[in-house]
Design a protein around this motif. Structure first.
Motif, PDB file in Angstrom:
ATOM      1  N   SER A 218      28.766  40.190  37.165  1.00 28.40           N
ATOM      2  CA  SER A 218      29.329  39.170  38.040  1.00 28.40           C
ATOM      3  C   SER A 218      30.767  38.829  37.658  1.00 28.40           C
ATOM      4  CB  SER A 218      28.451  37.914  38.003  1.00 28.40           C
ATOM      5  OG  SER A 218      28.288  37.476  36.656  1.00 28.40           O
ATOM      6  N   VAL A 219      30.931  38.133  36.528  1.00 27.16           N
ATOM      7  CA  VAL A 219      32.239  37.577  36.188  1.00 27.16           C
ATOM      8  C   VAL A 219      33.271  38.670  35.942  1.00 27.16           C
ATOM      9  CG1 VAL A 219      33.470  36.067  34.598  1.00 27.16           C
ATOM     10  CG2 VAL A 219      31.098  35.561  35.213  1.00 27.16           C
ATOM     11  N   LEU A 220      32.924  39.691  35.135  1.00 25.13           N
ATOM     12  CA  LEU A 220      33.911  40.727  34.806  1.00 25.13           C
ATOM     13  C   LEU A 220      34.362  41.475  36.050  1.00 25.13           C
ATOM     14  CD1 LEU A 220      32.465  42.177  31.473  1.00 25.13           C
ATOM     15  CD2 LEU A 220      34.473  40.749  31.767  1.00 25.13           C
ATOM     16  N   GLN A 221      33.437  41.783  36.946  1.00 27.64           N
ATOM     17  CA  GLN A 221      33.822  42.501  38.164  1.00 27.64           C
ATOM     18  C   GLN A 221      34.703  41.646  39.061  1.00 27.64           C
ATOM     19  OE1 GLN A 221      30.693  44.579  40.167  1.00 27.64           O
ATOM     20  NE2 GLN A 221      29.702  45.243  38.274  1.00 27.64           N
ATOM     21  N   VAL A 222      34.411  40.346  39.105  1.00 33.53           N
ATOM     22  CA  VAL A 222      35.248  39.461  39.927  1.00 33.53           C
ATOM     23  C   VAL A 222      36.663  39.379  39.354  1.00 33.53           C
ATOM     24  CG1 VAL A 222      35.568  37.086  40.673  1.00 33.53           C
ATOM     25  CG2 VAL A 222      33.314  38.141  40.823  1.00 33.53           C
ATOM     26  N   LEU A 223      36.786  39.242  38.030  1.00 33.56           N
ATOM     27  CA  LEU A 223      38.109  39.176  37.410  1.00 33.56           C
ATOM     28  C   LEU A 223      38.890  40.466  37.638  1.00 33.56           C
ATOM     29  CD1 LEU A 223      37.239  37.395  34.038  1.00 33.56           C
ATOM     30  CD2 LEU A 223      38.451  36.426  35.997  1.00 33.56           C
ATOM     31  N   ALA A 224      38.205  41.605  37.526  1.00 35.77           N
ATOM     32  CA  ALA A 224      38.882  42.883  37.773  1.00 35.77           C
ATOM     33  C   ALA A 224      39.334  42.975  39.223  1.00 35.77           C
ATOM     34  CB  ALA A 224      37.961  44.043  37.412  1.00 35.77           C
ATOM     35  N   MET A 225      38.499  42.492  40.153  1.00 38.22           N
ATOM     36  CA  MET A 225      38.874  42.526  41.562  1.00 38.22           C
ATOM     37  C   MET A 225      40.074  41.610  41.846  1.00 38.22           C
ATOM     38  SD  MET A 225      36.717  41.215  44.832  1.00 38.22           S
ATOM     39  CE  MET A 225      37.035  39.561  44.230  1.00 38.22           C
ATOM     40  N   VAL A 226      40.080  40.397  41.207  1.00 35.71           N
ATOM     41  CA  VAL A 226      41.209  39.481  41.392  1.00 35.71           C
ATOM     42  C   VAL A 226      42.496  40.112  40.870  1.00 35.71           C
ATOM     43  CG1 VAL A 226      42.167  37.267  40.670  1.00 35.71           C
ATOM     44  CG2 VAL A 226      39.769  37.424  41.360  1.00 35.71           C
ATOM     45  N   GLN A 227      42.416  40.834  39.763  1.00 37.59           N
ATOM     46  CA  GLN A 227      43.613  41.481  39.232  1.00 37.59           C
ATOM     47  C   GLN A 227      44.143  42.530  40.197  1.00 37.59           C
ATOM     48  OE1 GLN A 227      43.018  44.014  35.899  1.00 37.59           O
ATOM     49  NE2 GLN A 227      45.158  43.976  35.277  1.00 37.59           N
ATOM     50  N   ARG A 228      43.245  43.349  40.746  1.00 36.04           N
ATOM     51  CA  ARG A 228      43.689  44.399  41.672  1.00 36.04           C
ATOM     52  C   ARG A 228      44.271  43.801  42.943  1.00 36.04           C
ATOM     53  NH1 ARG A 228      38.712  46.797  39.979  1.00 36.04           N
ATOM     54  NH2 ARG A 228      37.718  46.079  41.910  1.00 36.04           N
ATOM     55  N   ARG A 229      43.562  42.794  43.491  1.00 32.02           N
ATOM     56  CA  ARG A 229      44.056  42.182  44.736  1.00 32.02           C
ATOM     57  C   ARG A 229      45.393  41.474  44.508  1.00 32.02           C
ATOM     58  NH1 ARG A 229      39.874  41.339  48.465  1.00 32.02           N
ATOM     59  NH2 ARG A 229      38.590  43.243  48.462  1.00 32.02           N
ATOM     60  N   GLY A 230      45.526  40.797  43.367  1.00 38.10           N
ATOM     61  CA  GLY A 230      46.779  40.115  43.096  1.00 38.10           C
ATOM     62  C   GLY A 230      47.937  41.078  42.948  1.00 38.10           C
ATOM     63  N   ALA A 231      47.704  42.197  42.280  1.00 38.55           N
ATOM     64  CA  ALA A 231      48.763  43.188  42.128  1.00 38.55           C
ATOM     65  C   ALA A 231      49.145  43.779  43.463  1.00 38.55           C
ATOM     66  CB  ALA A 231      48.316  44.286  41.161  1.00 38.55           C
ATOM     67  N   ALA A 232      48.151  43.935  44.353  1.00 35.69           N
ATOM     68  CA  ALA A 232      48.440  44.507  45.665  1.00 35.69           C
ATOM     69  C   ALA A 232      49.206  43.535  46.560  1.00 35.69           C
ATOM     70  CB  ALA A 232      47.133  44.929  46.345  1.00 35.69           C
ATOM     71  N   ILE A 233      48.877  42.242  46.473  1.00 39.05           N
ATOM     72  CA  ILE A 233      49.530  41.252  47.340  1.00 39.05           C
ATOM     73  C   ILE A 233      50.939  40.939  46.853  1.00 39.05           C
ATOM     74  CG2 ILE A 233      49.403  38.866  48.163  1.00 39.05           C
ATOM     75  CD1 ILE A 233      46.351  39.122  48.079  1.00 39.05           C
ATOM     76  N   GLY A 234      51.098  40.825  45.516  1.00 42.79           N
ATOM     77  CA  GLY A 234      52.408  40.512  44.961  1.00 42.79           C
ATOM     78  C   GLY A 234      52.705  39.022  44.983  1.00 42.79           C
ATOM     79  N   GLY A 235      53.889  38.657  44.527  1.00 43.22           N
ATOM     80  CA  GLY A 235      54.303  37.267  44.511  1.00 43.22           C
ATOM     81  C   GLY A 235      53.497  36.455  43.503  1.00 43.22           C
ATOM     82  N   GLU A 236      53.136  35.210  43.911  1.00 41.50           N
ATOM     83  CA  GLU A 236      52.341  34.366  43.026  1.00 41.50           C
ATOM     84  C   GLU A 236      50.954  34.954  42.771  1.00 41.50           C
ATOM     85  OE1 GLU A 236      52.184  30.481  44.619  1.00 41.50           O
ATOM     86  OE2 GLU A 236      54.336  30.048  44.337  1.00 41.50           O
ATOM     87  N   ALA A 237      50.449  35.692  43.734  1.00 41.62           N
ATOM     88  CA  ALA A 237      49.148  36.331  43.545  1.00 41.62           C
ATOM     89  C   ALA A 237      49.192  37.362  42.429  1.00 41.62           C
ATOM     90  CB  ALA A 237      48.692  36.989  44.849  1.00 41.62           C
ATOM     91  N   ALA A 238      50.330  38.011  42.228  1.00 41.70           N
ATOM     92  CA  ALA A 238      50.449  38.986  41.140  1.00 41.70           C
ATOM     93  C   ALA A 238      50.325  38.301  39.785  1.00 41.70           C
ATOM     94  CB  ALA A 238      51.780  39.732  41.248  1.00 41.70           C
ATOM     95  N   GLU A 239      50.922  37.112  39.641  1.00 38.11           N
ATOM     96  CA  GLU A 239      50.793  36.371  38.395  1.00 38.11           C
ATOM     97  C   GLU A 239      49.338  35.953  38.169  1.00 38.11           C
ATOM     98  OE1 GLU A 239      51.707  34.363  34.846  1.00 38.11           O
ATOM     99  OE2 GLU A 239      52.705  35.938  35.999  1.00 38.11           O
ATOM    100  N   LEU A 240      48.674  35.518  39.251  1.00 31.38           N
ATOM    101  CA  LEU A 240      47.265  35.173  39.144  1.00 31.38           C
ATOM    102  C   LEU A 240      46.438  36.397  38.736  1.00 31.38           C
ATOM    103  CD1 LEU A 240      44.966  33.131  39.552  1.00 31.38           C
ATOM    104  CD2 LEU A 240      44.899  33.806  41.965  1.00 31.38           C
ATOM    105  N   GLY A 241      46.777  37.541  39.305  1.00 36.30           N
ATOM    106  CA  GLY A 241      46.087  38.774  38.944  1.00 36.30           C
ATOM    107  C   GLY A 241      46.313  39.144  37.495  1.00 36.30           C
ATOM    108  N   ARG A 242      47.540  38.925  37.009  1.00 37.05           N
ATOM    109  CA  ARG A 242      47.833  39.236  35.611  1.00 37.05           C
ATOM    110  C   ARG A 242      47.002  38.356  34.690  1.00 37.05           C
ATOM    111  NH1 ARG A 242      50.373  37.326  31.450  1.00 37.05           N
ATOM    112  NH2 ARG A 242      50.980  35.443  32.563  1.00 37.05           N
ATOM    113  N   MET A 243      46.906  37.068  34.992  1.00 36.55           N
ATOM    114  CA  MET A 243      46.109  36.161  34.177  1.00 36.55           C
ATOM    115  C   MET A 243      44.624  36.530  34.232  1.00 36.55           C
ATOM    116  SD  MET A 243      48.011  32.602  35.249  1.00 36.55           S
ATOM    117  CE  MET A 243      46.857  31.601  34.326  1.00 36.55           C
ATOM    118  N   ALA A 244      44.152  36.915  35.433  1.00 41.10           N
ATOM    119  CA  ALA A 244      42.753  37.335  35.547  1.00 41.10           C
ATOM    120  C   ALA A 244      42.501  38.570  34.701  1.00 41.10           C
ATOM    121  CB  ALA A 244      42.399  37.607  37.007  1.00 41.10           C
ATOM    122  N   GLY A 245      43.477  39.469  34.639  1.00 42.38           N
ATOM    123  CA  GLY A 245      43.326  40.661  33.816  1.00 42.38           C
ATOM    124  C   GLY A 245      43.235  40.324  32.351  1.00 42.38           C
ATOM    125  N   GLU A 246      44.054  39.380  31.892  1.00 48.94           N
ATOM    126  CA  GLU A 246      43.976  38.967  30.496  1.00 48.94           C
ATOM    127  C   GLU A 246      42.611  38.364  30.165  1.00 48.94           C
ATOM    128  OE1 GLU A 246      47.135  36.287  29.745  1.00 48.94           O
ATOM    129  OE2 GLU A 246      48.709  37.818  29.773  1.00 48.94           O
TER     130      GLU A 246
END
Length: 446
Positions: A218-246
């Motif tokens: 559950s949690v790990l897959q969601v965090l990985a998905m947030v990282q990918r989506r954030g990197a794809a969207i860019g902007g503030e979402a990219a920073e959110l994705g980076r934090m989710a990846g960490e």
């Protein structure tokens, strides 16, 4: 987050809520010893009463012998339950019981003739005395047994007033037997404590694996998905994705029990070669790569009775997945069927993430007399030799927990057969009549 992904996460959290931690097995090696001691005391009392009754007319003071045997009988009637458990058998009782035995030995010269005593006539308590000494051995070990048997030895020597061979023989026999039993009891207690500790560690480990598996699903897959989506969207979402990846890498390290500080998000975005782990093993293939579609959520089994495995696996069939099943129902306990379906879902996630969009997968269900076998095969690039072991050491838990861990908890096995360039085949075997809480361990091979 799509509806399918939401159902996947909710399903993982629901499974976590339904699962029950395994219970540690509690046992006692002392209980049979206490029961045996109780029986010994009763039987030896009957024997002693018969012995005194047959020699009643030969005593110098038969009324004194009868009075002692009456007092001993009353004592046994009032205290026989004292030797049924360690909690009831207190030190005060043991001392009083030993006092009855020693007192009876010292009373023998006052009620019996000197000639009978010199001829080796038994003391008033006779072999009942050994029960008092054995109580010390079981309660306190060989040291207590040595002290009690020494007191009995002194009393016997005083009663006989000489070092006769039969007296010395009986004294040594009681002393050696009680000390040996006391030592065995101490060893058994130490073994019991070691076993109890091992069972606690095993139960804690299995609970940790269960929680880690739920987190992975559950949690790990969601965090990985947030990282990918954030990197794809860019902007503030990219920073959110980076934090989710960490956080995903840190949580993965914590779940795996690693002591090494987790890498930063930059390390987490390094893509893995195809076929190198479980569904969450490749955190991100590329910043702009689309996320692999999640597996459809399998229907929840109704109730705790038998469940048809085919009904749980049929939703996995699709354009790229072929499902083959027997014509008759393939039944397993509901909890076992749900765990098997979750393991199949994790295996299909591996195919989607690592085998590529064009890869096909086949699910085959076999109903054997003693087990249910589900085979998941794909035509992807395969898994390099040693990659599964490397992924587990790195804290990537898709195979280790979502597949192998589930099958191990069911008493089954998971086997991987993979040749680079020729695809991968995963065979999942679940013995019939098993459930995750059953606690039976199987041999998991990979």
């Amino acid at each position: 987050m799509t509806d399918t992904e939401t159902r996947t996460v909710r399903g993982g959290l629901a499974a976590k809520g339904r699962s029950k931690p395994p219970k540690a097995l509690r046992m006692s090696v002392e209980l049979p010893l206490w029961r045996a001691l109780t029986g010994y005391r009763i039987l030896t009392l009957v024997y002693t009463l018969c012995l005194v009754g047959l020699s009643y007319q030969n005593y110098e003071h038969p009324l004194g012998a009868a009075a002692y045997m009456g007092a001993l009988t009353v004592w046994m009637v009032l205290t026989w339950r004292r030797t049924t458990s360690a909690e009831r058998c207190t030190r005060h009782f043991l001392l009083a019981d030993l006092g009855f035995a020693v007192g009876g030995i010292l009373l023998t010269p006052l009620v019996d003739t000197h000639a009978r005593i010199m001829d080796g006539a038994p003391t008033l308590p006779s072999i009942w005395t050994a029960g008092a000494v054995l109580g010390f051995a079981i309660k306190g070990g060989w040291r207590w047994a040595a002290v009690a048997s020494s007191a009995v030895a002194v009393a016997n020597l005083v009663e006989r007033q000489e070092l006769a061979r039969d007296t010395v023989h009986n004294v040594v026999l009681v002393w050696v037997a009680s000390v040996a039993i006391g030592y065995v009891v101490e060893v058994a207690r130490a073994s019991e404590r070691t076993l109890a500790r091992a069972l606690q560690i095993e139960a804690a480990t299995r609970e940790r694996e269960r929680l880690a598996r739920d987190i992975h699903d559950s949690v790990l897959q969601v965090l990985a998905m947030v990282q990918r989506r954030g990197a794809a969207i860019g902007g503030e979402a990219a920073e959110l994705g980076r934090m989710a990846g960490e956080q995903e890498v840190a949580l993965r390290t914590l779940v795996a029990g690693g002591l090494v500080s987790p890498p930063r998000a930059a390390a987490a975005t390094v893509p893995h070669p195809a076929g190198e782990g479980a569904a969450d093993d490749a955190v991100a293939a590329a910043p702009a790569a689309p996320a692999a579609p999640a597996a459809p959520a399998a229907p929840e089994p109704a109730g705790d009775g038998p469940c048809d495995v085919r009904a749980l696996l049929a939703p996995f069939a699709g354009a790229g997945v072929t499902f083959s099943e027997p014509g008759a129902p393939v039944e397993l306990p509901a909890a076992a069927a749900a765990e098997l379906a979750a393991a199949v879902s994790a295996a299909l996630d591996n195919v989607r993430v690592h085998a590529g969009d064009g890869a096909r997968a086949w699910i085959l269900v076999e109903d054997e007399p003693r087990a249910v076998i589900v085979t998941v095969r794909d035509d992807g690039p395969g898994i390099p030799e040693g990659r599964l072991a490397d992924a587990e050491r790195e804290g990537r838990l898709g195979v280790a927990l979502s597949i192998r861990g589930r099958l191990r908890d069911l008493g089954g096995a998971a086997e991987w057969v993979s040749v680079p360039g020729q695809g991968t085949e995963v065979e999942l075997t679940v013995p019939k009549g098993t459930a995750p809480e059953g606690g039976r361990r199987g041999k998991a091979r990979a």
